[in-house]
Write an enzyme that holds these catalytic residues in place. Structure first.
Site, short mmCIF file in Angstrom:
data_model
loop_
_atom_site.label_atom_id
_atom_site.label_comp_id
_atom_site.label_asym_id
_atom_site.label_seq_id
_atom_site.Cartn_x
_atom_site.Cartn_y
_atom_site.Cartn_z
N HIS A 29 -2.98 1.98 -5.56
CA HIS A 29 -1.68 2.33 -6.07
C HIS A 29 -1.88 3.77 -6.60
CE1 HIS A 29 -2.46 0.99 -10.36
NE2 HIS A 29 -1.79 1.95 -10.68
N ASP B 64 -6.95 -3.98 -5.80
CA ASP B 64 -6.23 -2.69 -6.11
C ASP B 64 -7.48 -1.41 -6.05
OD1 ASP B 64 -4.47 -0.63 -6.67
OD2 ASP B 64 -3.36 -1.76 -7.93
N SER C 77 -4.88 3.48 -15.00
CA SER C 77 -5.24 2.89 -13.75
C SER C 77 -6.25 3.77 -13.11
CB SER C 77 -3.83 3.24 -13.07
OG SER C 77 -3.27 2.16 -13.19
N1 ARG Z 1 1.80 -1.67 -12.98
C1 ARG Z 1 0.72 -0.90 -12.66
C2 ARG Z 1 0.84 0.32 -13.38
O1 ARG Z 1 1.63 0.88 -14.14
C3 ARG Z 1 0.55 -1.13 -11.04
C4 ARG Z 1 1.71 -0.44 -10.52
C5 ARG Z 1 1.69 -0.31 -9.08
N2 ARG Z 1 2.34 -1.49 -8.28
C6 ARG Z 1 3.59 -1.65 -7.95
N3 ARG Z 1 3.83 -3.05 -7.41
N4 ARG Z 1 4.24 -0.82 -8.28
O2 ARG Z 1 0.82 1.54 -12.99
N1 GLU Z 2 -0.92 0.46 -13.67
C1 GLU Z 2 -0.93 1.37 -14.83
C2 GLU Z 2 -1.14 2.49 -14.50
O1 GLU Z 2 -1.11 3.11 -13.36
C3 GLU Z 2 -1.91 0.79 -15.85
C4 GLU Z 2 -1.40 -0.45 -16.53
C5 GLU Z 2 -0.83 -0.16 -17.91
O2 GLU Z 2 0.21 0.48 -18.24
O3 GLU Z 2 -1.75 -0.60 -18.71
O4 GLU Z 2 -1.90 3.77 -15.00
#
Ligand code: ARG
Ligand code: GLU
Length: 721
Positions: free
Chosen positions: A87, A229, A657
């Site tokens: 991502h 991922d 991330s």
């Molecule tokens: N929640 C994760 C972060 O904050 C992954 C985001 C990417 N995935 C998505 N379905 N948008 O970035």
């Molecule tokens: N998916 C998040 C990022 O892009 C990390 C997840 C979180 O917020 O802990 O940094």
């Protein structure tokens, strides 16, 4: 196995016992030794502090990079190979994709270096040096006149100080090097970072989205998780190893450090740590800011994005070209949307207002005993500001979510004066120059990832919602036209401005460029619309800014009071996109009564979730074949199952991330990519029983590279054992 539970750590300060759980915290590397090192060793860490961070010599931190602007990555080979999340690479993979070669859907693997794809605009940043410059900054702040009272937090002011400190010669001699000073603890301490920025970063490999984004938005922010991922990039440099823009003659960077990779995995309760660049946290919120976040910021975001995403998704599912164009926009929109829902859930269910109130009251009591009236006063000021800015803040969030960010044409170019002046003048060369510049701006706006039909559909939904909530007198001035000219008919209004505007379509724009006139520009409806929204944005920002000085100074004092009361050692500064370390253990958790989630997921779970009729849970045939044949190579667990992801108590947030997750010897065992639903509120308040980082197991990454993609040459570069 070590059974020590370094859970409740009692620190005696100023007559109070403070509980700090060993897992909470995003620690600054230069402060690690004094603040946390003993606890880390007690949990099982086998390294010395200088193995992780050495101010002058090479250490683990040298293998950790900022990937792009909002993610972390890690170097894993002597040839500049970098791992990050799928991502995090997503928008770059999207840029490389088209209907003819759709790398989002099918994945991409460069089998030779010549096939690696350059990504103009993508950078990777190393942190070369970290210095405590608190005294230096404070002495300058004393001398400088500061009309706004905001210099102590101003990036511009602080970065100027940073450049003054190093001197211009240093920056000229060191290509790609930048310096930056950042405030910590609300401006009670300052650190300077020397950064080296590489700008030739090429795409090496990415799994298909059915692996890299498996579970998509349904599984996002959720455990148990089954997403692979990750993506693979490579840093290129000039012949001397210096940063250089893309060039065919650039060569792979030979970095100072790269991580060793362990395929041994770790067990429940084993030590794990993560180094990366967490973006923002709000640990030092007062109870009123918690409520403001829930009732204004998050509430507006949830309402508006829900509507916007529905409209966007409809268009995406209708047209594969739009699906590629809007893939990244959609993902980042839903990501923050779902985060807001999870945060509000945690605020309510876990009584965050009460938690913060107790902390405030403790400080008030302590301050009274020690006769420090400035701290209770700071708390009062914060309460007063939150209440005074309520309406403005609501309007500002509505404007941002529904219009400024919600409608793409709201950011059409609005500074047309130079062009108008040139068109009014006689100077042909000046006219051509301005027209050319204007065309670039518009092309940027009407870019490859823009679908006018989609924007039009979204705009109708956004305007209806915005106008039903915000009173007419508080809307951007140009909106009066909707009532006057279109009798309040929003659909007609939106269709008309697309039809008549220069920015409405490429045809319109090309027609204008052939015969540019001042009149056409000045009357352009989209220009007038965008300008009106942007003017309103400016007005609201200015009105809100009048609270900033008092807020910043009260927040500074509040944090200072807490630090004094608790003692520095117990506290970490809020995240601010600087390099941090968080440590904890691999651990499952009980999300609710009588339920328990284990800490490790496997490929079994991918097959359980498989749903060929739901795009979020499609499993590629090749993965099913490998699974059926149990062809897992050396990467499987002792019981023969293929590991996919694991959970740990590390305290992470957005920006983490792609962060390397390391075992007690500092070897790479996983890549962080998400947080669990029950832990999303952790940006405001960490809860040790509930919060978990979600980490893709490095063995799954290696398995996909090796068995799924057959990109064995990449494994040969890495130090895998
Ligand atoms: N929640 C994760 C972060 O904050 C992954 C985001 C990417 N995935 C998505 N379905 N948008 O970035
Ligand atoms: N998916 C998040 C990022 O892009 C990390 C997840 C979180 O917020 O802990 O940094």
């Amino acid at each position: 196995m070590l059974k020590i539970r370094v859970f409740l750590l009692f620190v005696f300060v100023g007559g109070l016992f403070v509980q700090t759980r060993a897992d909470e915290g995003m620690w600054l590397l230069p402060l690690l030794k004094q603040q946390r090192f003993a606890e880390m060793q007690a949990l099982g860490l086998k390294l010395q502090d200088y193995d992780i961070y050495h101010p002058d010599n090479s250490s683990l931190k040298d293998a950790v990079v900022v990937f792009g602007s909002g993610c972390t990555g890690e170097v894993v080979s002597p040839n500049g190979l970098v791992l990050t999340n799928h991502h995090c690479g997503y928008s770059w993979i999207q840029q490389q994709s088209s209907l003819a070669h759709d790398y989002l859907t099918d994945g991409f693997w460069a089998m030779t270096k010549a096939q690696e794809l350059p990504n103009p605009g993508l950078t990777v940043t190393f942190i070369e040096k970290i210095e405590d410059v608190t005294d230096y900054v404070l002495s300058h702040l004393k001398q400088d006149p500061d009309s706004t009272g905001m210099n102590f937090l101003s990036p511009r002011y602080l970065n100027n100080l940073a450049r003054e400190k190093t001197g211009p010669a240093f920056l000229q001699e060191h290509i790609g090097v930048e310096v930056e000073i950042k405030p910590f603890y609300g401006g009670n301490q300052y650190f300077m970072f020397t950064k080296k920025i590489y700008s030739d970063v090429r795409l090496v490999g990415a799994p298909p989205s059915s692996i890299g984004k498996f579970g998509a938005d349904t599984d996002n922010w959720m455990w148990p998780r089954h997403t692979g991922d990750f993506s693979v990039f490579r840093i290129y440099a000039d012949a001397n190893g210096n940063p250089a823009p893309y060039s065919e003659t650039n060569v792979p960077l030979h970095p100072k450090r790269w991580f060793k990779i362990s395929t041994q995995g770790i067990e429940d309760d084993d030590f794990a740590m993560m180094i990366g660049f967490p973006g923002r946290t709000y640990k030092y919120y007062t109870s009123w800011e918690v409520a403001e976040r829930r009732d204004i910021d998050n509430a507006v975001r949830i309402n508006i994005r829900n509507l916007r995403q529905e409209a966007m998704l409809e268009e995406m599912l209708k047209d594969p070209a739009v699906r590629i164009q809007y893939a990244s926009k959609y993902a980042s929109s839903t990501n923050a949307y779902k985060n807001a829902i999870g945060t509000n859930w945690a605020i309510n269910k876990r009584n965050f207002e009460q938690v913060k109130r107790e902390e405030q009251e403790k400080l008030i009591l302590w301050s009274k005993q020690l006769d420090k009236p400035e701290y209770p006063k700071a708390i009062q000021t914060l309460e007063r500001i939150v209440s005074a800015r309520k309406d403005l803040r609501f309007r500002s969030w509505m404007l941002d979510e529904a219009l400024s960010r919600g409608i793409e044409f709201a950011s059409a170019p609005v500074t047309l004066k130079p062009l108008i002046d040139a068109l009014n003048g006689k100077d042909k060369a000046a006219q051509e120059k301005e027209i050319h510049f204007f065309s670039t701006l518009v092309n940027h706006f009407l870019n490859k990832n823009y679908s006018p039909e989609t924007d039009m559909k979204i705009a109708k939904v956004m305007l209806k919602e915005y106008r039903s909530i915000i009173p007419a007198a508080s809307q951007p001035a140009y909106f009066a036209q909707i009532d006057k000219q279109y009798k309040g008919d929003i659909d007609r209004f939106v269709e008309a401005i697309f039809k008549h505007s220069i920015f409405g379509s490429e045809t319109n724009f090309n027609a204008f460029i052939k015969h540019p006139t001042v009149k056409a520009l000045e009357k352009d409806p989209m220009f007038l619309f965008a300008k009106s929204v942007q003017d309103e944005r400016k007005a609201l920002t200015e009105a809100l800014n009048t609270f900033d000085t008092d807020y910043a100074s009260a927040h500074h004092d509040y944090v200072k009071g807490l630090l004094e009361m608790y003692g520095d050692r117990a506290n970490f500064p809020d995240a601010n996109s600087t390099l941090r370390l968080t440590y904890g253990q691999k651990k499952g958790y009980a999300p609710r009564d009588a339920d328990y989630y284990q800490s490790q997921t496997t490929l079994e779970g991918v097959m359980e979730k498989e749903d060929p009729n739901n795009w979020e849970f499609v499993v590629p045939q090749r993965l099913k074949d490998l699974y059926d044949a149990r062809d897992f190579g050396p990467y499987c667990l002792k019981d023969g199952r293929m590991p996919v992801a694991f959970a740990a108590t590390t305290h992470s947030t957005g920006g983490n991330s792609g962060s390397p997750v390391l075992n007690n010897k500092g070897e790479l065992i996983g890549i962080n990519f998400d947080r669990n639903w029950e832990g999303v509120g952790g940006d405001l308040q960490y809860l040790p029983d509930y919060q978990r980082s979600i980490i893709v197991d490095i063995r799954y990454v290696l398995f996909i590279i090796d068995k799924y993609a057959g990109a064995v040459h990449l494994l040969e570069e890495m130090d895998v054992k």
